[in-house]
Scaffold this motif. Structure first.
Motif, PDB file in Angstrom:
ATOM      1  N   ASN A 178       4.764   5.613   2.485  1.00 11.14           N
ATOM      2  CA  ASN A 178       4.668   6.882   3.209  1.00 11.14           C
ATOM      3  C   ASN A 178       5.270   6.787   4.600  1.00 11.14           C
ATOM      4  O   ASN A 178       5.927   7.720   5.083  1.00 11.14           O
ATOM      5  N   THR A 179       5.038   5.662   5.269  1.00  9.96           N
ATOM      6  CA  THR A 179       5.603   5.465   6.603  1.00  9.96           C
ATOM      7  C   THR A 179       7.114   5.338   6.537  1.00  9.96           C
ATOM      8  O   THR A 179       7.841   5.938   7.334  1.00  9.96           O
ATOM      9  N   TYR A 235       4.298  11.180   6.404  1.00  9.19           N
ATOM     10  CA  TYR A 235       3.227  11.647   7.281  1.00  9.19           C
ATOM     11  C   TYR A 235       3.688  12.756   8.231  1.00  9.19           C
ATOM     12  O   TYR A 235       2.862  13.442   8.825  1.00  9.19           O
ATOM     13  N   THR A 240     -10.913   1.353   2.972  1.00 11.79           N
ATOM     14  CA  THR A 240     -10.763   2.803   2.829  1.00 11.79           C
ATOM     15  C   THR A 240     -11.833   3.360   1.896  1.00 11.79           C
ATOM     16  O   THR A 240     -12.489   4.364   2.202  1.00 11.79           O
ATOM     17  N   THR A 296     -10.160   8.655   7.709  1.00 13.48           N
ATOM     18  CA  THR A 296      -9.048   7.825   8.137  1.00 13.48           C
ATOM     19  C   THR A 296      -9.544   6.654   8.976  1.00 13.48           C
ATOM     20  O   THR A 296      -9.421   5.502   8.578  1.00 13.48           O
ATOM     21  N   THR A 326       0.577   3.525   2.144  1.00  9.90           N
ATOM     22  CA  THR A 326       0.949   3.841   3.524  1.00  9.90           C
ATOM     23  C   THR A 326       2.264   3.181   3.938  1.00  9.90           C
ATOM     24  O   THR A 326       2.985   3.712   4.774  1.00  9.90           O
ATOM     25  N   TRP A 352       1.358   6.686  11.319  1.00  8.76           N
ATOM     26  CA  TRP A 352      -0.012   6.923  10.831  1.00  8.76           C
ATOM     27  C   TRP A 352      -0.828   7.725  11.834  1.00  8.76           C
ATOM     28  O   TRP A 352      -1.644   8.554  11.462  1.00  8.76           O
ATOM     29  N   TYR A 390      -2.919   1.822  13.197  1.00  4.76           N
ATOM     30  CA  TYR A 390      -2.977   1.239  11.863  1.00  4.76           C
ATOM     31  C   TYR A 390      -2.087   0.005  11.873  1.00  4.76           C
ATOM     32  O   TYR A 390      -0.941   0.047  12.321  1.00  4.76           O
ATOM     33  N   ASN A 414       0.816  -1.211   0.000  1.00  4.15           N
ATOM     34  CA  ASN A 414       0.000   0.000   0.000  1.00  4.15           C
ATOM     35  C   ASN A 414       0.850   1.262   0.000  1.00  4.15           C
ATOM     36  O   ASN A 414       2.028   1.233   0.359  1.00  4.15           O
ATOM     37  N   CYS A 471      -7.215  -3.153   3.107  1.00  3.96           N
ATOM     38  CA  CYS A 471      -6.886  -1.734   3.254  1.00  3.96           C
ATOM     39  C   CYS A 471      -7.589  -0.874   2.199  1.00  3.96           C
ATOM     40  O   CYS A 471      -8.329   0.051   2.524  1.00  3.96           O
ATOM     41  N   SER A 519       1.824  -0.109  11.412  1.00  4.19           N
ATOM     42  CA  SER A 519       2.401   1.201  11.700  1.00  4.19           C
ATOM     43  C   SER A 519       2.692   1.312  13.195  1.00  4.19           C
ATOM     44  O   SER A 519       3.846   1.298  13.622  1.00  4.19           O
TER      45      SER A 519
END
Length: 349
Positions: A53-54, A59, A166, A296, A50, A71, A125, A48, A162, A128
């Motif tokens: 991004n993590t 973030y 979402t 979210t 995320t 997250w 999450y 994903n 996920c 995360s």
């Protein structure tokens, strides 16, 4: 737990940065379920936005500061096993969980309201704030492990949790009905392609924004119309023509969404891959009586409803490619090229 191995294979994130921060190991300790937890032998786990991004601390809102890079807006704890999309089988349970759950094929709800035996004040999450599914085994509270009865493969099922939850959450928050015309940005990605199917399952009309090379695939998923992502949306669709915008992109095109929305209509957002900072004329917001939904945390009914839709085959998995667990870097490279439609999934066991 006596017959369980003591060590497992997995991918550990050891810090923020590029893909060198992802380490494949075969000596990670197999976790033990605590009270109200289940141990899942992971079959497949989806990749994903995320995850990336993590890893890159996207973030975090502070320049060079990663104290809010998880997250939930806190610092991430390393090493961390990522992976929010999990399909697997329960192989052990902690105190307070019936042994009858052992052997259940399950999907993990990625938005966690309970973890480590306690109700969370701020939801976590999966992958995360706690370890996730990029390993042979993972732990989760029993309430977040949903039994699933389906003819879909493990890889196909791992494409759902996920992205589809979402999308389902955005459509739920925006109260999408059969009377609505829905515009979806980033429609070829995991969440976007899920939103097409889930909006059509509600009977809505769907307009999808994507690159022209993916038009046929999105029309096959159920989109009624496809618009090029670099098009002038207002010229193409007309002002006040859309009931709901499902936005995963934001970016420079964002002000056009407000022009497209009818008075009294709704905008839901759960991503900003085109750029997080947008220009808002606040007069448009209040003079058109628009409702904005930042999405979210999943509404309590969302994941249960999603599982039921999967079991009734009202929606179909869209898997672009699968990779073995130790090919994580190749999977993320493919993901970042954004040439695929649907989900990229790791085959774990």
């Amino acid at each position: 737990m006596n017959s369980m191995p003591k060590k497992m294979k997995g991918i550990q994130l050891i810090g923020h940065g590029d893909t060198e921060m992802l380490q494949y190991r075969e000596d990670i300790a197999v976790p033990t379920p605590a009270k109200n937890e289940v141990l899942i032998k992971v079959s497949a786990a989806g990749v994903n936005n995320t995850d990336i991004n993590t890893r890159t601390a996207w973030y975090s809102k502070g320049a060079g500061d990663t104290d809010d890079a998880s997250w939930s807006g806190n610092a991430l704890t390393f090493p961390r096993i990522q992976g929010a999309d999990v399909c697997g089988v329960i192989v052990a349970v902690g105190d307070g969980v019936s042994d009858s759950r052992i052997g259940e094929r399950v999907l993990v709800e990625p938005c966690l309201r309970e973890a480590k035996g306690k109700v969370l004040e701020t939801p976590w999450y999966f992958g995360s704030e706690c370890d996730g599914g990029f390993a042979e085994y993972t732990l989760v509270a029993t309430k977040h492990a949903y039994a699933i009865k389906s003819s879909f493969s493990d890889v196909e099922l791992a494409s759902f949790p996920c992205s589809y939850s979402t999308a389902e959450n955005m459509l739920t928050r925006a109260n999408v009905t059969a009377q609505d015309t829905v515009l979806i940005s980033g429609a070829s990605g995991g969440v976007g392609s899920a939103a097409i199917q889930l909006a059509k399952a509600r009977g809505a009309s769907v307009i999808a924004i994507t690159s022209p090379s993916k038009n046929d695939q999105l029309l096959a998923l159920g989109a009624d119309q496809v618009i090029a992502r670099n098009a002038d949306l207002v010229d193409a669709l007309g002002e006040n023509s859309i009931d709901v915008v499902i936005d995963l992109v934001a970016g420079e095109q964002w002000p056009q969404f407000l022009q497209l929305l009818k008075p009294g209509s709704r905008y839901a957002v759960s991503g900003a891959i085109g750029g997080a900072l947008v220009e808002l004329d606040i007069r448009t917001l209040y003079l058109k009586d628009l409702s904005f939904f930042g999405c979210t945390v999943l509404e309590p009914e969302v994941f249960k409803n999603l599982v039921q839709r999967i079991e009734r085959q009202e929606i179909q998995p869209v898997v672009a490619e699968s990779f073995p667990l130790d090919a994580m870097n190749a999977a993320q490279d493919m993901f970042l090229k954004k040439q695929h439609v649907g989900k990229i999934v790791l085959e774990v066991c």
